[in-house]
Scaffold this motif. Structure first.
Motif, PDB file in Angstrom:
ATOM      1  N   THR A 257      34.859  55.926  33.997  1.00  0.00           N
ATOM      2  CA  THR A 257      34.098  54.686  33.790  1.00  0.00           C
ATOM      3  C   THR A 257      32.850  54.931  32.948  1.00  0.00           C
ATOM      4  O   THR A 257      32.297  56.034  32.940  1.00  0.00           O
ATOM      5  CB  THR A 257      33.685  54.073  35.141  1.00  0.00           C
ATOM      6  OG1 THR A 257      32.986  52.852  34.910  1.00  0.00           O
ATOM      7  CG2 THR A 257      32.799  55.018  35.934  1.00  0.00           C
TER       8      THR A 257
ATOM      9  N   ASN B 286      30.144  49.171  37.407  1.00  0.00           N
ATOM     10  CA  ASN B 286      30.990  48.126  37.976  1.00  0.00           C
ATOM     11  C   ASN B 286      32.429  48.593  38.123  1.00  0.00           C
ATOM     12  O   ASN B 286      33.300  48.292  37.298  1.00  0.00           O
ATOM     13  CB  ASN B 286      30.922  46.860  37.112  1.00  0.00           C
ATOM     14  CG  ASN B 286      29.526  46.291  37.047  1.00  0.00           C
ATOM     15  OD1 ASN B 286      28.831  46.232  38.065  1.00  0.00           O
ATOM     16  ND2 ASN B 286      29.102  45.881  35.860  1.00  0.00           N
TER      17      ASN B 286
ATOM     18  N   GLU C 198      35.524  48.128  40.307  1.00  0.00           N
ATOM     19  CA  GLU C 198      35.938  47.049  41.193  1.00  0.00           C
ATOM     20  C   GLU C 198      36.581  47.572  42.485  1.00  0.00           C
ATOM     21  O   GLU C 198      37.486  48.408  42.462  1.00  0.00           O
ATOM     22  CB  GLU C 198      36.933  46.134  40.465  1.00  0.00           C
ATOM     23  CG  GLU C 198      37.153  44.805  41.144  1.00  0.00           C
ATOM     24  CD  GLU C 198      35.920  43.944  41.204  1.00  0.00           C
ATOM     25  OE1 GLU C 198      35.540  43.583  42.340  1.00  0.00           O
ATOM     26  OE2 GLU C 198      35.340  43.644  40.141  1.00  0.00           O
ATOM     27  N   LYS C 199      36.061  47.069  43.623  1.00  0.00           N
ATOM     28  CA  LYS C 199      36.609  47.347  44.961  1.00  0.00           C
ATOM     29  C   LYS C 199      36.678  48.838  45.288  1.00  0.00           C
ATOM     30  O   LYS C 199      37.514  49.274  46.081  1.00  0.00           O
ATOM     31  CB  LYS C 199      38.013  46.736  45.108  1.00  0.00           C
ATOM     32  CG  LYS C 199      38.040  45.218  44.970  1.00  0.00           C
ATOM     33  CD  LYS C 199      37.181  44.523  46.021  1.00  0.00           C
ATOM     34  CE  LYS C 199      37.230  43.020  45.877  1.00  0.00           C
ATOM     35  NZ  LYS C 199      36.312  42.319  46.809  1.00  0.00           N
TER      36      LYS C 199
ATOM     37  N   ILE D  48      40.258  50.519  37.196  1.00  0.00           N
ATOM     38  CA  ILE D  48      39.603  49.447  37.952  1.00  0.00           C
ATOM     39  C   ILE D  48      38.145  49.252  37.552  1.00  0.00           C
ATOM     40  O   ILE D  48      37.400  48.551  38.244  1.00  0.00           O
ATOM     41  CB  ILE D  48      39.697  49.704  39.473  1.00  0.00           C
ATOM     42  CG1 ILE D  48      39.042  51.032  39.843  1.00  0.00           C
ATOM     43  CG2 ILE D  48      41.161  49.679  39.916  1.00  0.00           C
ATOM     44  CD1 ILE D  48      39.001  51.296  41.347  1.00  0.00           C
ATOM     45  N   ASN D  49      37.731  49.883  36.434  1.00  0.00           N
ATOM     46  CA  ASN D  49      36.350  49.701  35.979  1.00  0.00           C
ATOM     47  C   ASN D  49      36.270  48.591  34.948  1.00  0.00           C
ATOM     48  O   ASN D  49      37.153  48.421  34.117  1.00  0.00           O
ATOM     49  CB  ASN D  49      35.802  50.997  35.387  1.00  0.00           C
ATOM     50  CG  ASN D  49      36.559  51.439  34.152  1.00  0.00           C
ATOM     51  OD1 ASN D  49      37.713  51.829  34.255  1.00  0.00           O
ATOM     52  ND2 ASN D  49      35.916  51.380  32.999  1.00  0.00           N
ATOM     53  N   HIS D  50      35.200  47.821  35.023  1.00  0.00           N
ATOM     54  CA  HIS D  50      34.955  46.766  34.039  1.00  0.00           C
ATOM     55  C   HIS D  50      34.415  47.383  32.744  1.00  0.00           C
ATOM     56  O   HIS D  50      34.106  48.563  32.668  1.00  0.00           O
ATOM     57  CB  HIS D  50      33.951  45.751  34.587  1.00  0.00           C
ATOM     58  CG  HIS D  50      34.517  44.888  35.681  1.00  0.00           C
ATOM     59  ND1 HIS D  50      35.262  43.751  35.434  1.00  0.00           N
ATOM     60  CD2 HIS D  50      34.455  45.000  37.032  1.00  0.00           C
ATOM     61  CE1 HIS D  50      35.624  43.195  36.569  1.00  0.00           C
ATOM     62  NE2 HIS D  50      35.148  43.936  37.562  1.00  0.00           N
TER      63      HIS D  50
ATOM     64  N   GLU E 210      42.299  42.005  36.135  1.00  0.00           N
ATOM     65  CA  GLU E 210      41.017  41.622  35.533  1.00  0.00           C
ATOM     66  C   GLU E 210      40.296  42.794  34.878  1.00  0.00           C
ATOM     67  O   GLU E 210      39.324  42.596  34.145  1.00  0.00           O
ATOM     68  CB  GLU E 210      40.101  41.003  36.601  1.00  0.00           C
ATOM     69  CG  GLU E 210      40.629  39.720  37.230  1.00  0.00           C
ATOM     70  CD  GLU E 210      41.463  39.966  38.482  1.00  0.00           C
ATOM     71  OE1 GLU E 210      41.558  39.046  39.305  1.00  0.00           O
ATOM     72  OE2 GLU E 210      42.028  41.084  38.651  1.00  0.00           O
ATOM     73  N   THR E 211      40.740  44.020  35.133  1.00  0.00           N
ATOM     74  CA  THR E 211      40.028  45.183  34.593  1.00  0.00           C
ATOM     75  C   THR E 211      40.887  46.071  33.695  1.00  0.00           C
ATOM     76  O   THR E 211      40.348  46.953  33.028  1.00  0.00           O
ATOM     77  CB  THR E 211      39.490  46.066  35.738  1.00  0.00           C
ATOM     78  OG1 THR E 211      40.596  46.595  36.490  1.00  0.00           O
ATOM     79  CG2 THR E 211      38.556  45.297  36.653  1.00  0.00           C
TER      80      THR E 211
ATOM     81  N   ILE F  99      42.371  41.264  41.781  1.00  0.00           N
ATOM     82  CA  ILE F  99      41.290  41.906  42.527  1.00  0.00           C
ATOM     83  C   ILE F  99      41.334  41.495  43.992  1.00  0.00           C
ATOM     84  O   ILE F  99      41.116  42.313  44.899  1.00  0.00           O
ATOM     85  CB  ILE F  99      39.917  41.563  41.905  1.00  0.00           C
ATOM     86  CG1 ILE F  99      39.753  42.285  40.564  1.00  0.00           C
ATOM     87  CG2 ILE F  99      38.773  41.935  42.844  1.00  0.00           C
ATOM     88  CD1 ILE F  99      38.512  41.903  39.802  1.00  0.00           C
TER      89      ILE F  99
ATOM     90  N   TYR G  19      43.462  43.666  46.551  1.00  0.00           N
ATOM     91  CA  TYR G  19      43.201  45.111  46.553  1.00  0.00           C
ATOM     92  C   TYR G  19      43.883  45.810  47.723  1.00  0.00           C
ATOM     93  O   TYR G  19      44.254  46.986  47.622  1.00  0.00           O
ATOM     94  CB  TYR G  19      41.693  45.381  46.565  1.00  0.00           C
ATOM     95  CG  TYR G  19      41.003  45.064  47.872  1.00  0.00           C
ATOM     96  CD1 TYR G  19      40.882  46.048  48.867  1.00  0.00           C
ATOM     97  CD2 TYR G  19      40.474  43.808  48.123  1.00  0.00           C
ATOM     98  CE1 TYR G  19      40.253  45.767  50.068  1.00  0.00           C
ATOM     99  CE2 TYR G  19      39.854  43.523  49.323  1.00  0.00           C
ATOM    100  CZ  TYR G  19      39.746  44.501  50.286  1.00  0.00           C
ATOM    101  OH  TYR G  19      39.129  44.225  51.486  1.00  0.00           O
TER     102      TYR G  19
END
Length: 446
Positions: free
Chosen positions: A299, A303, A305-306, A364-366, A389-390, A405, A408
Motif C-alpha cells: 500500500t 486506507n 479497507e477492513k 484491499i488498499n485504496h 471498490e479497491t 466491502i 468482508y
C-alpha cells in the motif's frame, strides 16, 4: 493457428508498455525466431529489444550506469531534491526542472528532465538512457506543445530530428541526409534496411504499426500479418480494425485478442469469428502455491479497507503489510494484533522475499498501486482476493475472489476455506491462471 512460415517474426510495438513486455516475454518462452522493435523511444529498453530511433545512435559506452537523480548537471547554487517517485530542481524558491525516473521509480534513475521557463511552462525535455547519456532533447513552444525532438550519438552529434509540426524526420546516415514524410515512412525504411519486408509483422497498435504493415507489399499475394489487440473496447469496433475485418487491410489477416473483456465485446459487436481468436501470454511463474497462511498487502496509503476486521476474522493468517514510505499512526496501530507485521520503508529485497513467502495477496488498499503488486502476486501464484471498490486490476483477479466491502466476512470465509482445503486452493489457483489467460508454448503456434 496454422503456421505460415518459419522465417523470423517481427514484433512491431508502438510503446514498450506492459502489454508489449508480456508479448515479448511470451515469444522469448517459445522456440520462435523473432525480432522485437519499438517505435517510441525509451532509453531503458532491455538489450533484446530495438528502438527504431535509437538504433542509429552509436558510440555509447555500455559499461556505464544510469544517472542517479542528483547527478544531472545544474547551474551553481541550484538545488536538486527528490523522493521515491520524482525529483525537482530549484533556484531558491523557483522550480526550474522536474526529474522523471525510470521504473522502478524507487531507484531514482533519471529518464527525463523537464526544464521550465519563468512562467513554469515546459520548454525543453532532456532524455537519458540506461548508460547515463543524454541521447535526445525535445523542445516546446510557449504553450508547452512539442515542436521537435533531436537525437544525438555518444559524442553529442546530431543524428536524427523529428519535427512534430510537419511530421518530417531527418536522418544523417553515412554522410547522407535522408528525409521522411512521417513515422510510417521512417519505420518502413528501417524494416527495408534490415531486409525484413517479406517477414511477418505482428503488431499491437492500430496507429503507426498498422500503417507500416499496410504500406508493405504482400508476400506471394498472401496476407500474413497479425494484430495483437491488448486494449479495451467500450464502444464500437475501431475503424482500422474494421478495415481488417472488411478485408481492406493490405497484409493483416487476423486479430488476436489478449484480454477477455475485449474478446467478448468484439463477438457481441459482430466481429467475424474466423478472424478473431483469444490468446493470453506465456508467463514465467516464480513459485507454486502451497497454501501457507500468510497474506501480503502492498500500500501507499493508510486506507487499507477492513484490515482490522480481517485480522480479527483470520487469527490463523499472518498479515504482512508493506509500504515504500513511512506509515501513518493509523496504519501502524494494527501492530497490536499478533498476526500483523508492518513494514514501513520496506526494502525491495524484503518485498521480493515476501512475494515468495506468502501464498495470498489482498488487494484491499485504496488509491494507487505500488510495484505492480497484483501482477507480481499473479506471477508468484499468490491467490489474489480483492474488494470491488479497491481492486487495481481486472486482468489477474478471478471474479469469485472479488467481494463488496460490506461482504468482508465472506472474503475471510473464502480465505479460511482455501487454507483448510488444498484441493479447493489448487482449483482456485488454476481458475486465477485461466482468468489471467496464462497460455502455453503450444498455444503460440504461428
Amino acid at each position: 493457428m496454422e503456421a505460415v512460415s518459419k522465417q523470423k517474426i517481427i514484433l512491431l510495438l508502438d510503446y514498450y508498455n506492459r502489454g508489449s513486455m508480456d508479448l515479448v516475454e511470451s515469444f522469448k518462452n517459445t522456440n520462435l525466431d523473432f525480432e522485437a522493435l519499438v517505435i517510441n523511444d525509451d532509453g531503458f529498453l532491455p538489450d533484446e529489444v530495438t528502438n527504431v530511433f535509437e538504433y542509429f545512435l552509436q558510440g555509447f559506452d555500455k559499461s556505464r550506469k544510469p544517472l542517479f537523480f542528483n547527478q544531472i548537471s545544474v547551474p551553481e547554487y541550484w538545488e536538486i531534491s527528490g523522493n521515491n517517485t520524482s525529483g525537482s530542481v530549484h533556484d531558491k524558491s523557483r522550480e526550474r526542472g522536474r526529474i522523471f525516473y525510470a521504473e522502478p521509480k524507487n531507484k531514482r534513475l533519471v529518464k527525463v528532465v523537464d526544464w521550465l521557463d519563468e512562467m513554469g511552462n515546459v520548454r525543453c525535455s532532456e532524455h537519458y538512457n540506461k548508460y547515463g547519456y543524454k541521447y535526445a532533447v525535445t523542445t516546446f513552444n510557449k504553450k508547452s506543445k512539442k515542436v521537435n525532438k533531436t537525437y544525438f550519438d555518444a559524442e553529442g552529434r546530431e543524428v536524427l530530428m523529428e519535427n512534430f509540426v510537419t511530421s518530417d524526420i531527418i536522418l544523417n546516415l553515412d554522410g547522407q541526409t535522408l528525409i521522411f514524410k512521417n513515422r510510417t515512412e521512417f519505420v518502413s525504411f528501417f524494416i527495408a534496411k534490415n531486409n525484413w519486408e517479406e517477414n511477418r509483422i505482428f503488431f499491437n497498435s492500430l496507429s503507426i504499426p498498422f500503417f507500416v504493415s499496410n504500406s508493405l507489399q504482400r508476400v506471394s499475394g498472401q496476407k500474413q500479418d497479425v494484430l495483437f489487440w491488448q486494449e479495451s473496447i467500450n464502444g464500437e469496433i475501431p475503424g482500422n480494425m474494421k478495415m481488417i475485418f472488411d478485408g481492406a487491410a493490405n497484409r493483416c489477416q487476423s486479430v488476436v485478442v489478449q484480454n477477455t473483456h475485449s474478446f467478448e465485446r468484439l463477438k457481441k459487436l459482430g466481429a467475424p469469428r474466423s478472424m478473431i481468436s483469444q490468446l493470453g501470454f506465456i508467463y514465467t511463474f516464480a513459485k507454486e502455491n502451497t497454501g501457507k497462511p500468510e497474506a501480503l498487502i502492498c500500500t501507499n496509503t493508510e486506507n487499507v479497507e477492513k484490515l482490522k476486521e480481517l485480522l480479527e476474522e483470520l487469527p490463523m493468517v499472518k498479515f504482512h503489510v508493506t509500504a515504500l514510505t513511512e506509515m501513518s499512526g493509523k496504519l501502524l496501530a494494527h501492530e497490536r494484533f499478533e498476526n500483523a507485521i508492518m513494514y514501513p520503508n520496506v526494502k525491495m529485497s524484503t518485498l521480493d522475499r515476501l512475494f515468495m513467502q506468502c501464498d495470498f495477496y489482498l488487494d484491499i488498499n485504496h488509491e494507487g498501486e505500488i510495484v505492480e503488486a497484483t501482477r507480481k502476486a499473479f506471477l508468484h501464484n499468490q491467490l489474489i482476493l480483492a474488494f470491488k471498490e479497491t481492486k487495481h486490476s481486472n486482468d489477474y483477479i478471478a471474479k469469485e475472489n472479488c467481494f463488496q466491502i460490506s461482504d468482508y466476512k465472506h472474503m475471510a470465509k473464502r480465505i479460511k476455506s482455501l487454507i483448510e482445503n488444498k484441493d479447493l486452493l489448487a482449483e482456485a489457483v488454476k481458475s486465477q491462471r485461466n482468468y489471467g489467460l496464462a497460455a502455453k508454448i503450444e498455444d503460440y503456434n504461428f
